[in-house]
Design a protein around this motif. Structure first.
Motif, PDB file in Angstrom:
ATOM      1  N   PRO A 151       0.802  -1.237   0.000  1.00  0.00           N
ATOM      2  CA  PRO A 151       0.000   0.000   0.000  1.00  0.00           C
ATOM      3  C   PRO A 151       0.829   1.279   0.000  1.00  0.00           C
ATOM      4  O   PRO A 151       0.495   2.238  -0.714  1.00  0.00           O
ATOM      5  CB  PRO A 151      -0.830  -0.132   1.281  1.00  0.00           C
ATOM      6  N   ALA A 152       1.916   1.317   0.771  1.00  0.00           N
ATOM      7  CA  ALA A 152       2.720   2.539   0.849  1.00  0.00           C
ATOM      8  C   ALA A 152       3.430   2.848  -0.468  1.00  0.00           C
ATOM      9  O   ALA A 152       3.730   4.005  -0.759  1.00  0.00           O
ATOM     10  CB  ALA A 152       3.741   2.422   1.983  1.00  0.00           C
ATOM     11  N   LEU A 153       3.720   1.810  -1.270  1.00  0.00           N
ATOM     12  CA  LEU A 153       4.364   2.019  -2.572  1.00  0.00           C
ATOM     13  C   LEU A 153       3.343   2.243  -3.675  1.00  0.00           C
ATOM     14  O   LEU A 153       3.598   2.971  -4.636  1.00  0.00           O
ATOM     15  CB  LEU A 153       5.253   0.822  -2.926  1.00  0.00           C
ATOM     16  N   LYS A 154       2.185   1.620  -3.556  1.00  0.00           N
ATOM     17  CA  LYS A 154       1.135   1.789  -4.559  1.00  0.00           C
ATOM     18  C   LYS A 154       0.538   3.183  -4.511  1.00  0.00           C
ATOM     19  O   LYS A 154       0.099   3.732  -5.528  1.00  0.00           O
ATOM     20  CB  LYS A 154       0.037   0.749  -4.348  1.00  0.00           C
TER      21      LYS A 154
ATOM     22  N   GLN B 186       1.471   4.740   4.175  1.00  0.00           N
ATOM     23  CA  GLN B 186       0.046   4.732   3.840  1.00  0.00           C
ATOM     24  C   GLN B 186      -0.686   4.058   4.995  1.00  0.00           C
ATOM     25  O   GLN B 186      -0.394   2.894   5.322  1.00  0.00           O
ATOM     26  CB  GLN B 186      -0.210   3.992   2.527  1.00  0.00           C
ATOM     27  N   ASP B 187      -1.630   4.769   5.600  1.00  0.00           N
ATOM     28  CA  ASP B 187      -2.321   4.284   6.796  1.00  0.00           C
ATOM     29  C   ASP B 187      -1.264   3.893   7.831  1.00  0.00           C
ATOM     30  O   ASP B 187      -0.415   4.710   8.172  1.00  0.00           O
ATOM     31  CB  ASP B 187      -3.251   3.121   6.443  1.00  0.00           C
TER      32      ASP B 187
ATOM     33  N   TYR C 255      10.565   1.758   4.106  1.00  0.00           N
ATOM     34  CA  TYR C 255      11.838   2.472   4.100  1.00  0.00           C
ATOM     35  C   TYR C 255      12.711   1.867   3.004  1.00  0.00           C
ATOM     36  O   TYR C 255      13.022   0.662   3.032  1.00  0.00           O
ATOM     37  CB  TYR C 255      12.533   2.344   5.453  1.00  0.00           C
ATOM     38  N   CYS C 256      13.099   2.693   2.046  1.00  0.00           N
ATOM     39  CA  CYS C 256      13.916   2.233   0.923  1.00  0.00           C
ATOM     40  C   CYS C 256      15.318   2.819   1.068  1.00  0.00           C
ATOM     41  O   CYS C 256      15.485   4.048   1.108  1.00  0.00           O
ATOM     42  CB  CYS C 256      13.301   2.675  -0.404  1.00  0.00           C
TER      43      CYS C 256
END
Length: 592
Positions: A512-515, A539-540, A545-546
């Motif tokens: 979700p955080a990447l989408k 996201q939410d 962390y990348c």
């Protein structure tokens, strides 16, 4: 046909037997439609330079030209088909329209695959693309972007020399072949983006000036006089372009258009042509219930073009963002010549993640002026890539990233775009490390034009590194060398790279955080000495962390507490708090 709104350029079927013919030719007093057989039909002169005909004596497959004032016989500028090429007769066609519903993929979810029809498969046509759709589906992309297909001279061209905007290239399969391809894509759940060119017309087969003031000498472009969007006669030129946009959407069910280099469109009238296109497409969508997107290539860093109409913008849905690509390439160790010279590597890459535009109201040495504006637009309004047809083909030898960077760096670069808050785009063959180049090629017939293209190609590299002679763009060998080598997928290295891309695309879709394309839920920092970049997105309750190491040495880093590794580009064993050279590690945790 006294109502101007009914004067749609070209030939259309009114019913099963009657056909309407509409030509805008204010330069002509009399116009005849002349069949290849010799039979002719007089068109009736209308207001504003239109000439029209309604008849039941024409049928699909008939070949025709227009005779102007009893002299020149020319193909239809709004021809739907040119089976004999750009100088030959136009063809009356009745399409078997696509029947599959559009997949309805939201723009925010697009993962784009750019391809050139002629070099994507051995047969080089629309049907060839159809044979690869299951492959693309398995790769994980959900939208294909097709480089321009408007009829061009010969059978070899990037597509930007098109001279019949309404006619799909005959050597690719013509309009029916394109309609069938769109239908097949929709059946597989793939959206279709078509690259269109409204900033210029190619030189060979360009008969527009014979009909009317399609161009103006008020402005000049790299291709000559500008298309006439705001000078005398411009109302009908604008209508010609707008109706072309609507044709792709309504007749072919194209999901989105990519408008080439809109910064080269010269329109200083009270309503910019892009604004009017937006209004007309909105009207079409309200009428049909289908969704269509307008994506632009644009390098002025002015978000007015992508701001909604209600904010006094032009309402374009998204734009290509070259500056992300330039910063990424320099960070990866690419040369700093030409348009790369102004980019400071990882510092600018971090800024591109944060601000989209690198030059957003700051001084540009190359332009010798303050350039750009701040852009707070959502992430889905920007398309990013490690390479595209321009940045490969505009190199003298057409080298891809797979020719210029190590395997590990290719993987890192691919990940860099997939973890961004923007729409990622893959250029054909990139996903398996294609080794064949993508060169610049044409197939003109005019000897002087061929010489001019060859000379221009040589001169183009004065700001670049090139050594030796540029491949001959007119040579069939140059075109053949640019075709994808699908046989290379039998080799382990290419299979491994393909598997990596599949894994990477699946990660973006499932995380979700990447989408998410929310640019406000993002933090980025970089260490110029270590050549390390850290990207934090959330996201939410999910935080990702990348950690990206663009250096050629191992680096230390501080992973997030309680975070779990969900992806690593390195196949080497992982040591705590150490990241391998030219690699990315991604951590995720569900709370902070």
């Amino acid at each position: 046909m006294k109502n101007r709104k009914d004067l749609v350029p070209g030939i259309k079927f009114i019913n099963n037997s009657e056909i309407s013919v509409v030509l805008w030719a204010p330069n002509a007093s009399n116009v005849e439609l002349v069949l290849e057989s010799g039979k002719s039909f007089d068109l009736q002169k209308q207001a504003r330079g239109y000439h029209t005909l309604i008849t039941d004596e024409l049928k699909p497959g008939d070949l025709y030209k227009f005779r102007l004032d009893g002299k020149k016989e020319l193909p239809d500028p709004a021809s739907r088909s040119q089976p004999q090429g750009v100088h030959g007769y136009s063809e009356i066609v009745k399409l078997e329209l696509p029947t599959q519903a559009q997949p309805g993929i939201p723009l925010a979810d697009y993962i784009i695959y750019e391809l050139h029809t002629g070099t994507f498969t051995p047969c080089g046509d629309f049907n060839g693309v159809v044979t690869k759709l299951k492959y693309l589906k398995e790769l994980g992309v959900n939208a294909i972007e097709i480089m321009p297909v408007a009829q061009f001279p010969g059978e070899r061209n990037w597509g930007y020399d098109g001279v019949f905007p309404y006619a799909a290239q005959s050597s690719y399969g013509g309009p029916q072949g394109l309609a069938d391809l769109v239908d097949a894509c929709h059946k597989e759940g793939l959206a279709v983006i078509l690259d269109v060119v409204y900033n210029h017309v190619g030189p060979e087969g360009n008969y527009f000036n014979e009909f009317g003031p399609y161009f103006t000498d008020k402005y000049h472009t790299p291709w000559g006089n500008a298309i006439n969007f705001d000078d005398a006669g411009s109302d009908e030129v604008r209508k010609y372009i707008i109706e072309n946009v609507l044709m792709w959407f309504s007749d072919f069910k194209i999901d989105a258009l990519r408008l080439d280099a809109v910064h080269a469109i010269k329109d200083f009238g009270p309503k910019h042509i892009l604004h009017e296109i937006r209004e007309r497409v909105d009207g079409l969508m309200a009428e049909t219930g289908n969704k269509h997107y307008l994506i632009i290539e644009f390098d002025l860093n002015d978000n007015r073009f992508i701001n909604p109409l209600i904010q006094n913008g032009f309402g374009m849905d998204a734009q290509w963002i070259d500056e992300f690509h330039h910063a990424l390439r320099v960070t990866a160790g690419g040369d700093k010549t030409g348009y790369y010279a102004e980019f400071e590597g990882i510092k600018h890459l971090a800024k591109a993640y944060q601000d989209a535009y690198v030059y957003d109201g700051v001084y540009s040495e190359g332009r010798q002026k303050t350039f750009g504006t701040k852009a707070d637009n959502p992430g889905e309004q920007f398309v990013v890539f490690t390479q595209n047809h321009d940045h490969v083909g505009n190199r003298m030898l057409g080298e891809r990233t797979s020719n210029l960077f190590s395997v590990n760096m290719q993987k890192l670069m691919a990940a860099a775009i997939m973890v961004s808050p923007y729409l990622p785009m893959v250029f054909m063959g990139e996903e398996y490390g294609e080794q064949n180049p993508f060169l610049y090629f044409v197939s003109h017939t005019d000897k002087e034009l061929i010489k001019a293209v060859r000379d221009g190609r040589r001169n183009e590299f004065k700001a670049f590194h090139a050594e030796g002679e540029a491949p001959d763009p007119q040579s069939p060998e140059t075109f053949e060398r640019s075709k994808l080598n699908w046989d290379s997928l039998e080799e382990a290295d290419h299979q491994q790279m393909l598997g990596y891309y599949k894994q990477l695309i699946a990660l973006r879709k499932s995380t979700p955080a990447l989408k998410s394309n929310n640019r406000k839920q993002l933090e980025v920092s970089c260490d110029e000495q270590k050549q390390m970049l850290q990207l934090h997105r959330w996201q939410d309750e999910q935080h990702v962390y990348c950690f990206m190491n663009f250096s050629k040495a191992e680096q230390t880093f501080e992973p997030p507490s309680e975070g779990k590794i969900i992806f690593s580009s390195s196949s080497a064993g992982q040591q705590p708090k150490i990241i391998k050279p030219e690699s990315i590690i991604i951590y995720a945790k569900d709370h902070v």
